[in-house]
Scaffold this motif. Structure first.
Motif, PDB file in Angstrom:
ATOM      1  N   VAL A  22      -3.877  -3.905 -15.293  1.00  0.00           N
ATOM      2  CA  VAL A  22      -3.840  -3.044 -14.229  1.00  0.00           C
ATOM      3  C   VAL A  22      -4.191  -2.939 -13.051  1.00  0.00           C
ATOM      4  O   VAL A  22      -3.445  -1.649 -12.848  1.00  0.00           O
ATOM      5  N   GLU A  23      -4.985  -3.953 -12.598  1.00  0.00           N
ATOM      6  CA  GLU A  23      -4.653  -4.026 -11.464  1.00  0.00           C
ATOM      7  C   GLU A  23      -3.124  -4.228 -10.049  1.00  0.00           C
ATOM      8  O   GLU A  23      -2.541  -3.240 -10.153  1.00  0.00           O
ATOM      9  N   ASN A  24      -2.276  -4.603 -11.612  1.00  0.00           N
ATOM     10  CA  ASN A  24      -1.079  -4.921 -11.328  1.00  0.00           C
ATOM     11  C   ASN A  24      -0.179  -3.472 -11.720  1.00  0.00           C
ATOM     12  O   ASN A  24       0.511  -2.926 -10.763  1.00  0.00           O
ATOM     13  N   LEU A  25      -0.377  -2.073 -12.335  1.00  0.00           N
ATOM     14  CA  LEU A  25      -0.213  -1.170 -12.945  1.00  0.00           C
ATOM     15  C   LEU A  25      -0.100  -0.733 -11.758  1.00  0.00           C
ATOM     16  O   LEU A  25       0.191   0.595 -11.186  1.00  0.00           O
ATOM     17  N   ILE A  26      -1.475  -0.485 -11.503  1.00  0.00           N
ATOM     18  CA  ILE A  26      -2.246   0.619 -10.360  1.00  0.00           C
ATOM     19  C   ILE A  26      -2.042  -0.074  -8.888  1.00  0.00           C
ATOM     20  O   ILE A  26      -1.516   1.490  -7.989  1.00  0.00           O
ATOM     21  N   GLY A  27      -1.417  -0.986  -8.530  1.00  0.00           N
ATOM     22  CA  GLY A  27      -0.784  -1.545  -7.093  1.00  0.00           C
ATOM     23  C   GLY A  27       0.215  -0.787  -6.721  1.00  0.00           C
ATOM     24  O   GLY A  27       1.091  -1.008  -7.322  1.00  0.00           O
ATOM     25  N   VAL A  28      -0.087  -0.410  -5.152  1.00  0.00           N
ATOM     26  CA  VAL A  28       0.988   0.062  -4.384  1.00  0.00           C
ATOM     27  C   VAL A  28       2.635  -0.577  -4.636  1.00  0.00           C
ATOM     28  O   VAL A  28       1.582  -1.746  -3.750  1.00  0.00           O
ATOM     29  N   ASN A  29       3.490  -1.323  -4.711  1.00  0.00           N
ATOM     30  CA  ASN A  29       4.482  -2.134  -5.201  1.00  0.00           C
ATOM     31  C   ASN A  29       5.405  -1.692  -4.350  1.00  0.00           C
ATOM     32  O   ASN A  29       6.104  -0.262  -3.790  1.00  0.00           O
ATOM     33  N   ALA A  30       7.075  -2.468  -3.808  1.00  0.00           N
ATOM     34  CA  ALA A  30       7.414  -2.146  -3.533  1.00  0.00           C
ATOM     35  C   ALA A  30       8.329  -1.499  -4.055  1.00  0.00           C
ATOM     36  O   ALA A  30       9.158  -0.815  -3.068  1.00  0.00           O
ATOM     37  N   LEU A  43      -0.543   8.955  -5.005  1.00  0.00           N
ATOM     38  CA  LEU A  43      -0.965   8.902  -6.074  1.00  0.00           C
ATOM     39  C   LEU A  43      -2.099   8.061  -6.181  1.00  0.00           C
ATOM     40  O   LEU A  43      -3.096   7.498  -5.992  1.00  0.00           O
ATOM     41  N   LEU A  44      -1.018   6.528  -6.095  1.00  0.00           N
ATOM     42  CA  LEU A  44      -1.517   5.284  -5.887  1.00  0.00           C
ATOM     43  C   LEU A  44      -2.777   5.261  -4.967  1.00  0.00           C
ATOM     44  O   LEU A  44      -3.647   4.391  -5.428  1.00  0.00           O
ATOM     45  N   LEU A  45      -2.282   5.364  -3.719  1.00  0.00           N
ATOM     46  CA  LEU A  45      -3.046   5.338  -3.017  1.00  0.00           C
ATOM     47  C   LEU A  45      -4.677   6.446  -2.708  1.00  0.00           C
ATOM     48  O   LEU A  45      -5.385   5.814  -2.703  1.00  0.00           O
ATOM     49  N   LEU A  46      -4.316   7.568  -3.459  1.00  0.00           N
ATOM     50  CA  LEU A  46      -5.551   8.436  -3.679  1.00  0.00           C
ATOM     51  C   LEU A  46      -6.177   7.431  -4.479  1.00  0.00           C
ATOM     52  O   LEU A  46      -6.996   7.794  -4.438  1.00  0.00           O
ATOM     53  N   SER A  47      -5.702   6.352  -5.202  1.00  0.00           N
ATOM     54  CA  SER A  47      -6.469   6.183  -6.203  1.00  0.00           C
ATOM     55  C   SER A  47      -7.753   4.880  -5.639  1.00  0.00           C
ATOM     56  O   SER A  47      -7.826   4.286  -6.967  1.00  0.00           O
ATOM     57  N   GLY A  48      -7.050   4.332  -4.402  1.00  0.00           N
ATOM     58  CA  GLY A  48      -7.372   2.745  -4.813  1.00  0.00           C
ATOM     59  C   GLY A  48      -6.997   1.397  -4.265  1.00  0.00           C
ATOM     60  O   GLY A  48      -7.263   0.613  -4.468  1.00  0.00           O
ATOM     61  N   ALA A  49      -5.538   2.204  -5.001  1.00  0.00           N
ATOM     62  CA  ALA A  49      -4.425   0.594  -5.312  1.00  0.00           C
ATOM     63  C   ALA A  49      -4.829  -0.089  -4.654  1.00  0.00           C
ATOM     64  O   ALA A  49      -4.100   0.665  -2.946  1.00  0.00           O
ATOM     65  N   GLU A  50      -4.069  -0.998  -4.377  1.00  0.00           N
ATOM     66  CA  GLU A  50      -4.393  -2.240  -3.632  1.00  0.00           C
ATOM     67  C   GLU A  50      -3.076  -2.374  -2.525  1.00  0.00           C
ATOM     68  O   GLU A  50      -2.142  -2.029  -2.896  1.00  0.00           O
TER      69      GLU A  50
END
Length: 118
Positions: A22-30, A43-50
């Motif tokens: 879950v952490e990997n899927l929702i992380g804001v990635n490059a 969406l990821l940022l608003l969801s609190g993604a790392e």
């Protein structure tokens, strides 16, 4: 991965208690940032993604710079990504986001980042 597939993967990982997935899927990635997918990044940022800045390849700011996505750079900076983190490796020596943008010829992005450090 499209939004429907991402949602399915996240639901499956949640159902099976796979927090690392879950952490990997929702992380804001490059990948999302370099691809210019601003709605996904929002969406990821608003969801609190790392904001993973552990390596330049994982840093969404570097991805956005590489892809030339000024709008995503602005968004990431507004959400507090560290623009001063320095990377060292085979192709980088004490390189921060400004130096990376300059090296890639992303002058508009480099200028924006410089203004933020003044």
């Amino acid at each position: 991965m499209d939004q429907k597939s991402l949602a399915k993967e996240i639901r499956s990982a949640i159902k099976n208690g796979k927090i690392e997935i879950v952490e990997n899927l929702i992380g804001v990635n490059a990948e999302a940032a370099s691809g210019g997918h601003i709605e996904i990044v929002k969406l990821l940022l608003l969801s609190g993604a790392e904001l993973d800045v552990s390596e330049p390849e994982r840093n969404p700011l570097f991805g956005a710079i590489y892809g030339g996505h000024l709008d995503i750079v602005k968004l990431l900076v507004e959400h507090g990504i560290d623009i001063h983190i320095l990377y060292n490796g085979t192709s980088m020596r004490n390189m921060d986001a400004i130096a990376f943008a300059t090296e890639l010829g992303q002058n508009e992005i480099a200028d924006l980042l410089k203004k933020l450090t003044e």
